[in-house]
Design a protein around this motif. Structure first.
Motif, PDB file in Angstrom:
ATOM      1  N   LEU A 110      45.925  35.845  42.129  1.00 29.60           N
ATOM      2  CA  LEU A 110      45.695  37.288  42.340  1.00 29.60           C
ATOM      3  C   LEU A 110      46.741  38.092  41.575  1.00 29.60           C
ATOM      4  O   LEU A 110      46.423  39.084  40.901  1.00 29.60           O
ATOM      5  CB  LEU A 110      45.744  37.611  43.840  1.00 29.60           C
ATOM      6  CG  LEU A 110      45.673  39.082  44.214  1.00 29.60           C
ATOM      7  CD1 LEU A 110      44.313  39.676  43.871  1.00 29.60           C
ATOM      8  CD2 LEU A 110      45.931  39.282  45.719  1.00 29.60           C
ATOM      9  N   LYS A 114      45.805  40.582  38.615  1.00 26.66           N
ATOM     10  CA  LYS A 114      45.821  41.998  38.993  1.00 26.66           C
ATOM     11  C   LYS A 114      47.120  42.725  38.631  1.00 26.66           C
ATOM     12  O   LYS A 114      47.095  43.924  38.350  1.00 26.66           O
ATOM     13  CB  LYS A 114      45.569  42.087  40.505  1.00 26.66           C
ATOM     14  CG  LYS A 114      45.244  43.469  41.021  1.00 26.66           C
ATOM     15  CD  LYS A 114      44.694  43.412  42.429  1.00 26.66           C
ATOM     16  CE  LYS A 114      44.416  44.787  42.988  1.00 26.66           C
ATOM     17  NZ  LYS A 114      43.773  44.734  44.299  1.00 26.66           N
ATOM     18  N   TYR A 115      48.227  41.996  38.674  1.00 28.02           N
ATOM     19  CA  TYR A 115      49.509  42.707  38.603  1.00 28.02           C
ATOM     20  C   TYR A 115      50.317  42.440  37.326  1.00 28.02           C
ATOM     21  O   TYR A 115      51.401  42.995  37.172  1.00 28.02           O
ATOM     22  CB  TYR A 115      50.350  42.375  39.836  1.00 28.02           C
ATOM     23  CG  TYR A 115      49.641  42.752  41.119  1.00 28.02           C
ATOM     24  CD1 TYR A 115      49.540  44.086  41.495  1.00 28.02           C
ATOM     25  CD2 TYR A 115      49.041  41.793  41.928  1.00 28.02           C
ATOM     26  CE1 TYR A 115      48.854  44.457  42.651  1.00 28.02           C
ATOM     27  CE2 TYR A 115      48.357  42.152  43.084  1.00 28.02           C
ATOM     28  CZ  TYR A 115      48.267  43.481  43.432  1.00 28.02           C
ATOM     29  OH  TYR A 115      47.594  43.848  44.563  1.00 28.02           O
ATOM     30  N   LEU A 143      39.846  41.964  35.542  1.00 27.61           N
ATOM     31  CA  LEU A 143      40.030  41.674  36.968  1.00 27.61           C
ATOM     32  C   LEU A 143      38.768  41.006  37.515  1.00 27.61           C
ATOM     33  O   LEU A 143      37.697  41.602  37.519  1.00 27.61           O
ATOM     34  CB  LEU A 143      40.291  42.987  37.711  1.00 27.61           C
ATOM     35  CG  LEU A 143      40.748  42.843  39.162  1.00 27.61           C
ATOM     36  CD1 LEU A 143      42.088  42.135  39.255  1.00 27.61           C
ATOM     37  CD2 LEU A 143      40.842  44.206  39.829  1.00 27.61           C
ATOM     38  N   SER A 148      40.636  40.486  45.255  1.00 23.31           N
ATOM     39  CA  SER A 148      41.516  40.850  46.369  1.00 23.31           C
ATOM     40  C   SER A 148      40.875  40.467  47.690  1.00 23.31           C
ATOM     41  O   SER A 148      41.558  40.035  48.627  1.00 23.31           O
ATOM     42  CB  SER A 148      41.786  42.357  46.352  1.00 23.31           C
ATOM     43  OG  SER A 148      42.314  42.730  45.120  1.00 23.31           O
ATOM     44  N   TRP A 361      47.977  46.099  47.533  1.00 18.95           N
ATOM     45  CA  TRP A 361      46.738  45.308  47.535  1.00 18.95           C
ATOM     46  C   TRP A 361      45.593  46.130  46.938  1.00 18.95           C
ATOM     47  O   TRP A 361      44.752  45.607  46.208  1.00 18.95           O
ATOM     48  CB  TRP A 361      46.404  44.904  48.974  1.00 18.95           C
ATOM     49  CG  TRP A 361      45.070  44.215  49.110  1.00 18.95           C
ATOM     50  CD1 TRP A 361      44.811  42.896  48.903  1.00 18.95           C
ATOM     51  CD2 TRP A 361      43.822  44.808  49.481  1.00 18.95           C
ATOM     52  NE1 TRP A 361      43.488  42.625  49.120  1.00 18.95           N
ATOM     53  CE2 TRP A 361      42.847  43.780  49.470  1.00 18.95           C
ATOM     54  CE3 TRP A 361      43.414  46.098  49.815  1.00 18.95           C
ATOM     55  CZ2 TRP A 361      41.511  44.011  49.795  1.00 18.95           C
ATOM     56  CZ3 TRP A 361      42.090  46.327  50.129  1.00 18.95           C
ATOM     57  CH2 TRP A 361      41.159  45.292  50.117  1.00 18.95           C
ATOM     58  N   GLY A 363      45.674  48.485  44.649  1.00 18.91           N
ATOM     59  CA  GLY A 363      45.689  48.648  43.195  1.00 18.91           C
ATOM     60  C   GLY A 363      47.077  48.476  42.616  1.00 18.91           C
ATOM     61  O   GLY A 363      48.080  48.755  43.283  1.00 18.91           O
ATOM     62  N   ALA A 364      47.119  48.026  41.363  1.00 16.00           N
ATOM     63  CA  ALA A 364      48.401  47.765  40.714  1.00 16.00           C
ATOM     64  C   ALA A 364      48.914  49.024  40.040  1.00 16.00           C
ATOM     65  O   ALA A 364      49.064  49.078  38.817  1.00 16.00           O
ATOM     66  CB  ALA A 364      48.237  46.633  39.713  1.00 16.00           C
ATOM     67  N   GLN A 528      36.610  47.832  42.669  1.00 18.93           N
ATOM     68  CA  GLN A 528      37.756  47.791  41.758  1.00 18.93           C
ATOM     69  C   GLN A 528      38.991  47.183  42.407  1.00 18.93           C
ATOM     70  O   GLN A 528      39.947  46.832  41.729  1.00 18.93           O
ATOM     71  CB  GLN A 528      38.073  49.214  41.271  1.00 18.93           C
ATOM     72  CG  GLN A 528      38.577  50.118  42.381  1.00 18.93           C
ATOM     73  CD  GLN A 528      38.813  51.539  41.928  1.00 18.93           C
ATOM     74  OE1 GLN A 528      39.624  51.778  41.071  1.00 18.93           O
ATOM     75  NE2 GLN A 528      38.089  52.471  42.527  1.00 18.93           N
TER      76      GLN A 528
END
Lengths: 529, 353
Positions: A110, A114-115, A143, A148, A361, A363-364, A528
């Motif tokens: 994840l 995502k990050y 993504l 998530s 969690w 959004g980055a 998203q």
């Protein structure tokens, strides 16, 4: 594949036929194949992430199960108490290693997906601040759909297995279905294994009554998504893309629109999700309970995105609160600050940490972090002010029962949450703060009225159609008061009325829905995340 | 059990009924705006007895007067034209025509050769919605569909026009049961005048070669005509814009020679026809008005008689009666339009009734 696309309707028809054709004990396998196919449509490369999560979780939880079996056998064969204790401790340590490894891999996937760019962006900013000319290139990783949601659902399962609350699955394909079940993989709800497994593998036959009820729920989902959310979305886009132009009263209108759109989009998506699962006789957790009737922020979060809130409560807030580090800090805090603040400080820190993670969690971006922290701070402040409220209500004991006061509380909570959501929609944390401030410094109601919002954003007919949609939502909400499913109320209507209501809603979706030629099919907002 | 089936059937019937009522209400009637959308469907209410059928884009339905061809030469004709009608749409309309009749001559206007791929969804609808369901229509839709056009919306136009609920007006109720008539044998009568003034310069092009797809359908049109013993004539209507390039003309001359076809570029005969773009056009040279269309029909009628053995059907009493009625109506409409122009300065009613 969008839920609102004709491709999905065809996909569902094929899955339903196969589901009916297969023997009951193998139907779960049809759902697994359907889920993987559905996921593959989002991008075949995304299958790597979800498969890696499934494989890793299966290996680790199987190792934990085998270690525990071995432990139980060894304990049963051992008479000496100290030796038993040693066996248990050794097994526990081994299980913990597998548990931590599993968390690292699943959350790591994840984090990578995502990050990565968030970390690179912040690292580049830091390098800029210290005067370094060096910059890291962005990875621009796509993504994976619903990562998530399925990661958190899987992490919940791993923790429950580790805590021995759940018996791990021995069949990897059943685990794969739990992780990837197609209706919920896009935007939840974040199911608990013990709840979902009760119906997920049962292969319940599709029956007319169940199908009708499920179709009603799906219809309402489409109604919310197409008649309200997607109809109003272009108006919101106009307003949020020019924050310097649309301030003050326009800003309030924007956050009101966003509240309506987000509610209709998210609950509509969940209605479709839950309805689809119901067709297969699978019961998913409810995620909403009339959140806009909440009288406080805490209550709001018990009614909005319930499965996410309870996930963070059970798997972050509680464990952190009672963790060794926090207990040590608690002792220190009481000693240092005294029993009052000292007792509350660890709770507040845990609360803020939980909300920080909740925001992260989502959004980055720092916007989501600010959104999470804002929620945490509001709850923290209201906890701090609780004694003051109590004293106030002692002075005015009957006020809490008064209707106007309840309405005031609902109104206050609604707008407070709308304000907090500014971080969600406006780019830049400071931008959101500036817009909040503009309500005081440049409200300009006459400017708002004179500029005629229907000319700036959407034609008045679109607002009228969305307004009709909202009236239907209020009606459904009114039917659903007291936690009653609106479909149970519908069932009490005489059949011509019932069929008439369904037909009217169906035609409203068909005519007023924002779909087809001239519309860009829009994914659900929570997709998203 | 019995009651259950009653409920199910009555609900389905009610749904279908309401759906089709709503669909009929929402589908555009083309009575006051974009009347061209009503052209293609009008062929199906004709008597399918035409010596000449014209096929092509707007340069067809506005430029050739079928009544003049009748009045002066006794030629019965129909124009199967619609705005930006692409060549494959024309080809399938040719196919569609053969389901009902086999004309002696089919005239194809070649301006559509410039397009090698589907262009614009609303124009597709103006042509395809009016076609009756047949294999030809299926093929025409397949060839014309753009990425955002769904098959479903052709079967059930409700899904294309659902957003017209905003624009529902009196005409949607007035023409609920019957469609308004917008042409006489596919010809849209415009007797107003907007003289040709400024003509935009031709669009710069890197390549003047017509595309493979355009040629493919032109070849198929030639084969279809030959197979059915029909004389195919290629024409370029005499309009000033869009610009007809010399390089395009050369290709058509060459194609006609190779296939032994008659090709007429009417732009070369403007003077011979007596066309005056100060008086014979209703939109500055893009299309001819009825007076220009009559001049063109007179000129073309002579050519048709010269090249093909077309009968003078004014001696057939039934045909003559029907066509004389059309002719009378045609002249009455022109008189009505002229009266409106002198009273209001513009045409108020474009319908044929």
């Amino acid at each position: 594949m969008l839920f609102t696309s004709s491709a999905f309707v065809a996909f569902m028809a094929i899955v339903l036929i196969l589901y009916r054709v297969f023997p009951q004990r193998h139907r779960w396998f049809v759902l697994l194949v359907a889920s993987m196919t559905f996921y593959g449509f989002a991008g075949p490369s995304f299958l790597f992430y979800i498969t890696a999560t499934i494989v890793c979780t299966y290996i680790c939880t199987t190792r934990i199960r085998l270690l525990r079996n071995a432990r139980d056998n060894a304990v049963a064969d051992t008479v000496d108490k100290t030796a038993r204790k040693a066996i248990r401790a050794k097994a526990k340590a081994a299980c913990k290693r597998w548990f931590v490894a599993c968390l690292l891999v699943t959350l790591g996937l994840l984090a990578i997906a995502k990050y990565t760019d968030f970390v690179i962006g912040n690292a580049n900013s830091l390098l800029g601040l210290i005067g370094s000319g060096r910059r890291f290139g962005f990875m621009h990783l796509a993504l994976p759909m619903g990562i998530s949601f399925y990661t958190f659902q899987t992490v919940g399962y791993i923790i429950d297995v580790y805590r021995e609350k759940t018996t791990p699955l021995t069949n990897p394909f059943k685990l794969a279905l739990f992780v990837s079940f197609f209706p919920q993989v896009i935007q939840g709800p974040i199911s608990r294994f013990d709840d979902l497994s009760q119906t997920l593998y049962s292969g319940t036959p599709v029956n007319r009554h169940g199908f009708t009820r499920a179709a009603q729920r799906i219809l309402i989902g489409f109604f919310k998504k197409l008649v309200i959310a997607d109809r109003l979305w272009p108006a919101l886009l106009v307003l949020i893309e020019a924050p310097d132009e649309f301030r003050g009263a326009f800003y309030l209108f924007s956050i009101l629109l966003y509240a309506i759109i987000l509610f209709a989009d998210f609950t509509g998506g969940l209605d479709i999700t839950i309805g689809i699962a119901e067709i297969f006789g699978i019961r998913l957790a409810e995620n909403f309970n009339r959140p806009f009737y909440s009288r406080s922020t805490q209550e709001y979060w018990q009614r909005w995105h319930i499965t996410m809130y309870t996930w963070f409560r059970d798997y972050v807030f509680y464990p952190v609160s009672v963790g060794k580090s926090m207990l040590r800090f608690s002792k220190f805090s009481r000693r240092f600050f005294g029993d009052g603040i000292g007792k509350r400080l660890p709770v507040h820190i845990t609360l803020l940490w939980t909300w920080f993670l909740t925001g992260f969690w989502h959004g980055a971006t720092w916007n989501f972090v600010a959104w999470g922290l804002a929620n945490g701070i509001v709850i923290m402040v209201s906890l701090e002010l609780a004694p003051l409220y109590e004293r106030f209500h002692k002075v005015f004991p009957s006020l809490g029962e008064k209707k106007f006061y309840r309405i005031f509380q609902i109104f206050r909570t609604f707008w407070l949450m709308n304000m907090i959501r500014s971080f969600d929609i406006y780019p830049g944390v400071m931008n959101a703060f500036r817009l909040m401030l503009s309500v005081i410094t440049e409200f300009d109601l006459s400017g708002f009225i004179s500029r005629n919002i229907s000319e700036l954003t959407l034609p008045i007919s679109d607002y009228v159609s969305a307004g009709i949609g909202l009236l239907v939502l209020f009606w459904l909400s009114w039917l659903g008061r007291g936690g009653i499913d609106f479909r149970d109320k519908w069932a009490t209507f005489a059949w011509p009325v019932r069929y008439g209501v369904v037909g009217a809603i169906l035609f409203t979706v068909l005519i007023l829905g924002a779909y087809g030629h001239g519309y860009d099919a829009r994914q659900f907002i929570y997709n998203q995340f | 059990m019995y009651m259950r089936w009653v409920k199910i059937f009555s609900s389905i019937i009610a749904f279908v009924l309401v759906f089709f009522v709503v669909q009929r209400l929402l589908v555009p009637k083309y009575a006051t705006v974009v009347l061209e959308g009503g052209l293609i469907r009008e062929y199906y209410s004709s008597n399918f007895d035409h010596n000449v059928v014209f096929i092509g884009d707007c340069e067809v339905y506005a430029n050739f007067s079928p009544i003049t061809l009748w009045d002066e030469f006794g030629i019965t004709s129909f124009l199967r034209g619609s705005p930006q009608q692409l060549i494959w749409q024309s080809y399938y309309l040719f196919h569609d025509t053969l389901r009902f009749e086999t004309p002696d001559v089919v005239v194809f206007n070649v301006l559509a050769m410039q397009y090698n791929e589907p262009q614009y969804e609303p124009y597709n609808r103006l042509t395809l919605d009016g076609m009756r369901w047949s294999r030809a229509k299926f093929s025409a839709i397949s060839a014309s569909r753009l990425y955002d056009e769904s098959w479903l919306s052709y079967f059930l136009p409700f899904f294309r026009y659902k957003d017209r609920w905003r624009d529902i007006s009196g005409e949607d109720f007035r023409y609920f049961f019957r469609s308004p008539r917008v042409s006489i044998n596919g010809f849209m009568i415009r007797s107003d005048v907007v003289p040709a003034g400024f003509i935009p310069a031709p669009l710069p092009r890197a390549n003047f070669q017509f595309g493979d797809t355009a040629y493919y359908y032109l070849d198929r049109m030639v084969q279809l005509a030959a197979h059915n013993d029909i004389n195919l004539v290629l024409v370029k209507a005499p309009t000033l814009y869009p610009h007809w390039h010399a390089q395009w003309d050369e290709q058509m001359v060459d194609f006609a020679q190779r296939n032994n076809l008659l090709y007429i570029n009417f732009l070369e005969y403007i003077e011979a026809m007596g066309l005056d773009f100060d008086t014979d056009t209703f939109n500055a040279g893009l299309h001819l008005n009825v007076f220009g269309a009559e001049k063109l029909a007179r000129f073309f009628g002579e050519i048709l008689l010269e090249h093909f053995d077309l009968p003078d059907r004014r001696n057939e009493s039934d045909t003559a009666a029907a066509w004389n009625n059309k002719s009378e109506l045609y002249h009455r409409i022109i008189e009505r339009q002229q009266a409106e122009i002198s009273t209001y300065g513009r045409i108020i009613n474009f319908l044929i009734n």
